[in-house]
Design a protein around this motif. Sequence first.
Motif, PDB file in Angstrom:
ATOM      1  N   LEU A 149       0.643  -1.228  -0.523  1.00 57.61           N
ATOM      2  CA  LEU A 149       0.386   0.169   0.305  1.00 57.61           C
ATOM      3  C   LEU A 149       0.729   1.209  -0.209  1.00 57.61           C
ATOM      4  N   ARG A 150       1.922   1.017   0.751  1.00 52.37           N
ATOM      5  CA  ARG A 150       3.523   2.858   0.181  1.00 52.37           C
ATOM      6  C   ARG A 150       4.521   1.748   0.256  1.00 52.37           C
ATOM      7  N   PRO A 151       5.261   2.302  -0.303  1.00 55.61           N
ATOM      8  CA  PRO A 151       6.376   1.649  -0.584  1.00 55.61           C
ATOM      9  C   PRO A 151       7.530   1.773   0.727  1.00 55.61           C
ATOM     10  N   GLY A 152       7.136   2.805   1.464  1.00 60.27           N
ATOM     11  CA  GLY A 152       8.119   2.339   2.947  1.00 60.27           C
ATOM     12  C   GLY A 152       8.053   3.784   3.404  1.00 60.27           C
ATOM     13  N   SER A 153       8.502   4.054   4.660  1.00 59.73           N
ATOM     14  CA  SER A 153       8.175   5.145   5.370  1.00 59.73           C
ATOM     15  C   SER A 153       9.646   5.939   5.238  1.00 59.73           C
ATOM     16  N   ARG A 154      10.280   5.888   4.258  1.00 58.54           N
ATOM     17  CA  ARG A 154      12.075   6.274   3.925  1.00 58.54           C
ATOM     18  C   ARG A 154      11.310   7.336   3.175  1.00 58.54           C
ATOM     19  N   PRO A 155      12.001   8.899   3.214  1.00 57.25           N
ATOM     20  CA  PRO A 155      11.664  10.204   3.029  1.00 57.25           C
ATOM     21  C   PRO A 155      13.051   9.525   2.629  1.00 57.25           C
ATOM     22  N   GLY A 156      12.825  11.148   1.242  1.00 60.12           N
ATOM     23  CA  GLY A 156      13.906  11.050  -0.098  1.00 60.12           C
ATOM     24  C   GLY A 156      13.967  10.213  -1.277  1.00 60.12           C
ATOM     25  N   PRO A 157      14.652   9.911  -1.567  1.00 55.69           N
ATOM     26  CA  PRO A 157      14.496   9.097  -2.942  1.00 55.69           C
ATOM     27  C   PRO A 157      14.406   7.800  -2.844  1.00 55.69           C
ATOM     28  N   LYS A 158      14.286   7.435  -4.375  1.00 53.71           N
ATOM     29  CA  LYS A 158      13.394   6.066  -4.512  1.00 53.71           C
ATOM     30  C   LYS A 158      14.818   4.874  -3.532  1.00 53.71           C
ATOM     31  N   PRO A 159      13.304   4.372  -3.007  1.00 55.70           N
ATOM     32  CA  PRO A 159      13.870   3.430  -1.433  1.00 55.70           C
ATOM     33  C   PRO A 159      14.993   2.591  -2.508  1.00 55.70           C
ATOM     34  N   ARG A 160      16.374   1.828  -1.628  1.00 58.69           N
ATOM     35  CA  ARG A 160      17.241   1.661  -1.894  1.00 58.69           C
ATOM     36  C   ARG A 160      17.014  -0.442  -2.174  1.00 58.69           C
ATOM     37  N   PHE A 161      16.069  -0.828  -1.866  1.00 62.70           N
ATOM     38  CA  PHE A 161      15.890  -2.001  -2.085  1.00 62.70           C
ATOM     39  C   PHE A 161      14.158  -2.081  -1.555  1.00 62.70           C
ATOM     40  N   THR A 162      13.956  -2.956  -2.203  1.00 65.73           N
ATOM     41  CA  THR A 162      11.808  -3.492  -2.244  1.00 65.73           C
ATOM     42  C   THR A 162      11.635  -4.318  -0.837  1.00 65.73           C
ATOM     43  N   VAL A 163      10.602  -4.707  -0.615  1.00 66.49           N
ATOM     44  CA  VAL A 163      10.880  -5.160   0.413  1.00 66.49           C
ATOM     45  C   VAL A 163      10.158  -6.630   0.287  1.00 66.49           C
ATOM     46  N   ALA A 164      10.198  -6.625  -1.151  1.00 68.34           N
ATOM     47  CA  ALA A 164      10.470  -7.757  -1.221  1.00 68.34           C
ATOM     48  C   ALA A 164      11.728  -8.875  -1.101  1.00 68.34           C
ATOM     49  N   GLU A 165      13.134  -7.244  -1.315  1.00 73.42           N
ATOM     50  CA  GLU A 165      14.205  -8.418  -1.472  1.00 73.42           C
ATOM     51  C   GLU A 165      14.518  -7.984  -0.097  1.00 73.42           C
ATOM     52  N   ILE A 166      14.130  -7.589   0.867  1.00 71.38           N
ATOM     53  CA  ILE A 166      14.488  -7.884   2.111  1.00 71.38           C
ATOM     54  C   ILE A 166      13.610  -8.509   3.148  1.00 71.38           C
ATOM     55  N   ALA A 167      12.776  -9.192   2.809  1.00 72.77           N
ATOM     56  CA  ALA A 167      11.843 -10.715   3.159  1.00 72.77           C
ATOM     57  C   ALA A 167      12.764 -12.035   2.800  1.00 72.77           C
ATOM     58  N   ALA A 168      13.350 -11.306   1.677  1.00 71.13           N
ATOM     59  CA  ALA A 168      14.293 -12.380   0.666  1.00 71.13           C
ATOM     60  C   ALA A 168      15.748 -12.657   0.965  1.00 71.13           C
ATOM     61  N   SER A 169      16.223 -12.113   1.935  1.00 70.08           N
ATOM     62  CA  SER A 169      17.357 -11.760   2.407  1.00 70.08           C
ATOM     63  C   SER A 169      16.868 -12.489   3.923  1.00 70.08           C
ATOM     64  N   ALA A 170      15.899 -12.324   4.193  1.00 67.89           N
ATOM     65  CA  ALA A 170      15.521 -12.752   6.255  1.00 67.89           C
ATOM     66  C   ALA A 170      15.637 -14.108   5.624  1.00 67.89           C
ATOM     67  N   ILE A 171      14.351 -14.526   4.735  1.00 69.17           N
ATOM     68  CA  ILE A 171      14.470 -16.283   4.368  1.00 69.17           C
ATOM     69  C   ILE A 171      15.486 -16.745   4.249  1.00 69.17           C
ATOM     70  N   ALA A 172      16.876 -16.268   3.464  1.00 74.98           N
ATOM     71  CA  ALA A 172      18.113 -17.057   3.362  1.00 74.98           C
ATOM     72  C   ALA A 172      18.475 -16.817   4.828  1.00 74.98           C
ATOM     73  N   ILE A 173      18.526 -16.164   5.750  1.00 81.52           N
ATOM     74  CA  ILE A 173      19.097 -16.646   7.169  1.00 81.52           C
ATOM     75  C   ILE A 173      18.640 -17.598   7.945  1.00 81.52           C
ATOM     76  N   ALA A 174      17.166 -17.584   7.709  1.00 80.88           N
ATOM     77  CA  ALA A 174      16.017 -18.239   8.138  1.00 80.88           C
ATOM     78  C   ALA A 174      16.806 -19.417   7.946  1.00 80.88           C
ATOM     79  N   ASP A 175      16.458 -19.906   6.714  1.00 82.51           N
ATOM     80  CA  ASP A 175      17.150 -21.333   6.161  1.00 82.51           C
ATOM     81  C   ASP A 175      18.026 -22.071   6.177  1.00 82.51           C
ATOM     82  N   THR A 176      19.041 -21.189   6.084  1.00 77.04           N
ATOM     83  CA  THR A 176      20.399 -21.732   6.519  1.00 77.04           C
ATOM     84  C   THR A 176      21.015 -21.659   8.074  1.00 77.04           C
ATOM     85  N   GLU A 177      21.371 -20.897   8.144  1.00 71.18           N
ATOM     86  CA  GLU A 177      20.985 -20.448  10.211  1.00 71.18           C
ATOM     87  C   GLU A 177      19.373 -20.905  11.136  1.00 71.18           C
TER      88      GLU A 177
END
Length: 263
Positions: free
Chosen positions: A24-52
């Motif tokens: 519904l909104r890309p994030g609360s970060r003001p200013g320039p276009k966010p560096r990451f998407t929420v999907a990329e953050i979720a994928a990074s977290a899943i990779a950690i949980a899968d391996t560790e």
Amino acid sequence: MFAVTTDFSGGGDPRRSIELLWGLRPGSRPGPKPRFTVAEIAASAIAIADTEGLGALTMRKVADGLGVSAMSLYTYVPGKGELIDLMLDTVLAEVSLAFDSAAGWRERLDRVARENWQLYLRHPWLLQVATSRPPLGPHVIAKYDHELRAIDGIGLTDIQMDLVVQLVGDYVHGAARTAVAATLVAQRTGLTDEQWWEQAAPVLEQVLDPAATPTATRVGAAAGEEYNAASDPARAFDFGLSCLLDGVAARISRNPDPGDRSR
């Protein structure tokens, strides 16, 4: 990878979680276009949980993996509670939402159970998340609708349909927990189940009186002849699922008024 510690879905701000889940909104970060998407953050977290494992998951570790500071990550996702909701909804996208058009309800429900079984085996950390408050994301809701459609119009009331879906989910969760635990025990001890029994059996024979436990002795010996079938998670899962589906069939046959969908 697997521990007794438990996290919870729905532990963050419910409004913020739903906003993130549905974009519904890309994030609360003001200013320039966010560096990451929420999907990329979720994928990074899943990779950690899968391996560790889920116990190793922290906002700081996710931030480190993305090459940003933890404070920067909080401008995308407010906290771990919301992050877990995102992770859960993301992995549920792996579940197929299609049925064979010729399949009956039993085949469809069997497919639902096996899809969930495989999901747990791919992502064992899911077993550590209590979901009494499920993340209300698009994949969670689509999966729920898919599972209900597996048994729609077969003579169950709406309440019974919900309870059957819950029953299947609870059964698969328990069976998968046993399967994952068996794998970890073998990894940590360095012994397969067969090797463990080979070492334990001679000592057990010295202390066990078959006359005192005749039924356990007979059944245990029979199971042992088939490579300790009692501890074979896949075999136990298949048998239990068959019994569960038999129970659903019996429930359908006993329904006094299949047309009353309100109870």
